[in-house]
Design a protein around this motif. Structure first.
Motif, short mmCIF file in Angstrom:
data_model
loop_
_atom_site.label_atom_id
_atom_site.label_comp_id
_atom_site.label_asym_id
_atom_site.label_seq_id
_atom_site.Cartn_x
_atom_site.Cartn_y
_atom_site.Cartn_z
N UNK A 75 0.82 -1.21 0.00
CA UNK A 75 0.00 0.00 0.00
C UNK A 75 0.86 1.27 0.00
N UNK A 76 1.89 1.30 0.84
CA UNK A 76 2.73 2.50 0.92
C UNK A 76 3.43 2.79 -0.41
N UNK A 77 3.85 1.75 -1.10
CA UNK A 77 4.58 1.96 -2.35
C UNK A 77 3.71 2.41 -3.52
N UNK A 78 2.44 2.58 -3.30
CA UNK A 78 1.56 3.16 -4.32
C UNK A 78 1.67 4.68 -4.35
N UNK A 79 2.27 5.26 -3.33
CA UNK A 79 2.38 6.71 -3.23
C UNK A 79 3.66 7.20 -3.88
N UNK A 80 3.54 8.16 -4.82
CA UNK A 80 4.75 8.77 -5.38
C UNK A 80 5.58 9.40 -4.26
N UNK A 81 6.87 9.17 -4.28
CA UNK A 81 7.75 9.75 -3.28
C UNK A 81 7.94 8.90 -2.04
N UNK A 100 19.14 3.41 -0.66
CA UNK A 100 17.90 3.55 -1.44
C UNK A 100 17.00 4.69 -0.95
N UNK A 101 17.45 5.41 0.06
CA UNK A 101 16.70 6.52 0.63
C UNK A 101 15.29 6.10 1.07
N UNK A 102 15.20 4.89 1.61
CA UNK A 102 13.93 4.36 2.12
C UNK A 102 13.41 5.31 3.19
N UNK A 103 12.12 5.65 3.11
CA UNK A 103 11.55 6.54 4.10
C UNK A 103 10.42 5.91 4.92
N UNK A 104 10.05 4.68 4.59
CA UNK A 104 9.04 3.97 5.37
C UNK A 104 9.55 2.56 5.66
N UNK A 105 9.61 2.25 6.95
CA UNK A 105 9.95 0.91 7.40
C UNK A 105 8.65 0.17 7.66
N UNK A 106 8.51 -1.00 7.05
CA UNK A 106 7.33 -1.84 7.24
C UNK A 106 7.73 -3.06 8.05
N UNK A 132 25.90 9.27 -2.14
CA UNK A 132 26.96 8.86 -3.06
C UNK A 132 26.39 8.86 -4.48
N UNK A 133 27.24 9.20 -5.43
CA UNK A 133 26.80 9.33 -6.82
C UNK A 133 26.05 8.11 -7.32
N UNK A 134 26.54 6.93 -7.03
CA UNK A 134 25.88 5.71 -7.53
C UNK A 134 24.49 5.54 -6.94
N UNK A 135 24.31 5.94 -5.69
CA UNK A 135 22.99 5.82 -5.07
C UNK A 135 22.04 6.89 -5.58
N UNK A 136 22.56 8.09 -5.78
CA UNK A 136 21.75 9.17 -6.35
C UNK A 136 21.31 8.80 -7.76
N UNK A 137 22.23 8.24 -8.55
CA UNK A 137 21.91 7.83 -9.92
C UNK A 137 20.81 6.78 -9.93
N UNK A 139 18.61 6.13 -7.56
CA UNK A 139 17.37 6.70 -7.06
C UNK A 139 16.68 7.54 -8.14
N UNK A 140 17.45 8.22 -8.96
CA UNK A 140 16.89 8.98 -10.09
C UNK A 140 16.18 8.04 -11.06
N UNK A 141 16.74 6.86 -11.28
CA UNK A 141 16.10 5.87 -12.15
C UNK A 141 14.78 5.38 -11.56
N UNK A 142 14.75 5.20 -10.25
CA UNK A 142 13.51 4.81 -9.58
C UNK A 142 12.48 5.93 -9.74
N UNK A 143 12.91 7.17 -9.60
CA UNK A 143 12.01 8.31 -9.76
C UNK A 143 11.46 8.36 -11.19
N UNK A 144 12.29 8.04 -12.17
CA UNK A 144 11.81 8.00 -13.57
C UNK A 144 10.73 6.94 -13.74
N UNK A 145 10.90 5.80 -13.14
CA UNK A 145 9.87 4.75 -13.20
C UNK A 145 8.58 5.26 -12.59
N UNK A 146 8.70 5.89 -11.43
CA UNK A 146 7.54 6.43 -10.74
C UNK A 146 6.80 7.44 -11.62
#
Length: 154
Positions: A75-81, A100-106, A132-137, A139-146
């Motif tokens: 359910x939480x992962x249905x929310x953008x961001x 992965x900049x996880x912001x919700x622990x389930x 770190x650059x690799x993690x930012x990169x 995460x940007x790809x995850x944002x593109x999917x979103x």
């Protein structure tokens, strides 16, 4: 740190323990319920209020608990961001934030015991995204999917 907490009827006992644990360690906990567990306290309702609180900026992180952890994660992962994950070990909890900049622990209250849950919550709350650059990169790809699959009202 401000932390949002929410749980359905199955997660209520673990949520109560976690709220007390975090408050004793100086965290400001925003407890969004359930406060009077009933079988009709469905996990999506508590995932919604927790994610909405994060998206409003009420807190930077949330812990959401149901019986298995699966329902609230879905359910939480249905929310953008929102970047939510089930973690039943400390490594995943801190690594999920750091990489992965996880912001919700389930958490699954029927899966994990009190002491491991508190250790996992501690790891999650105290972790920070590395930037770190690799993690930012990544995460940007995850944002593109979103963005690609986000529904918009037409």
């Amino acid at each position: 740190m401000k932390i949002v907490m929410a749980a359905d009827h199955a997660g209520f006992p673990l949520k109560e323990i976690a709220v007390e644990y975090l408050r004793k360690r100086g965290h400001e906990v925003i407890d969004l319920g359930t406060h009077d567990p009933q079988p009709g306290d469905d996990y999506p309702d508590f995932a919604i209020v927790a994610c909405e609180a994060l998206l409003r900026g009420d807190a930077p992180k949330a812990v959401v608990v149901c019986g298995s952890g699966v329902g609230v994660s879905v359910a939480c992962n249905k929310f953008p961001g929102i970047r939510a994950s089930i973690c039943h070990d400390g490594y995943s909890a801190h690594q999920g934030v750091e990489h992965d900049n996880m912001n919700v622990l389930c958490l699954g209250a029927r899966i994990i015991g009190r002491e491991p849950a508190l250790e996992i919550i501690h790891a999650f709350v105290n972790a920070e995204f590395t930037n770190e650059e690799r993690h930012v990169r990544r995460l940007a790809k995850v944002h593109e999917i979103e963005q690609r699959f986000q529904k918009t009202d037409a």
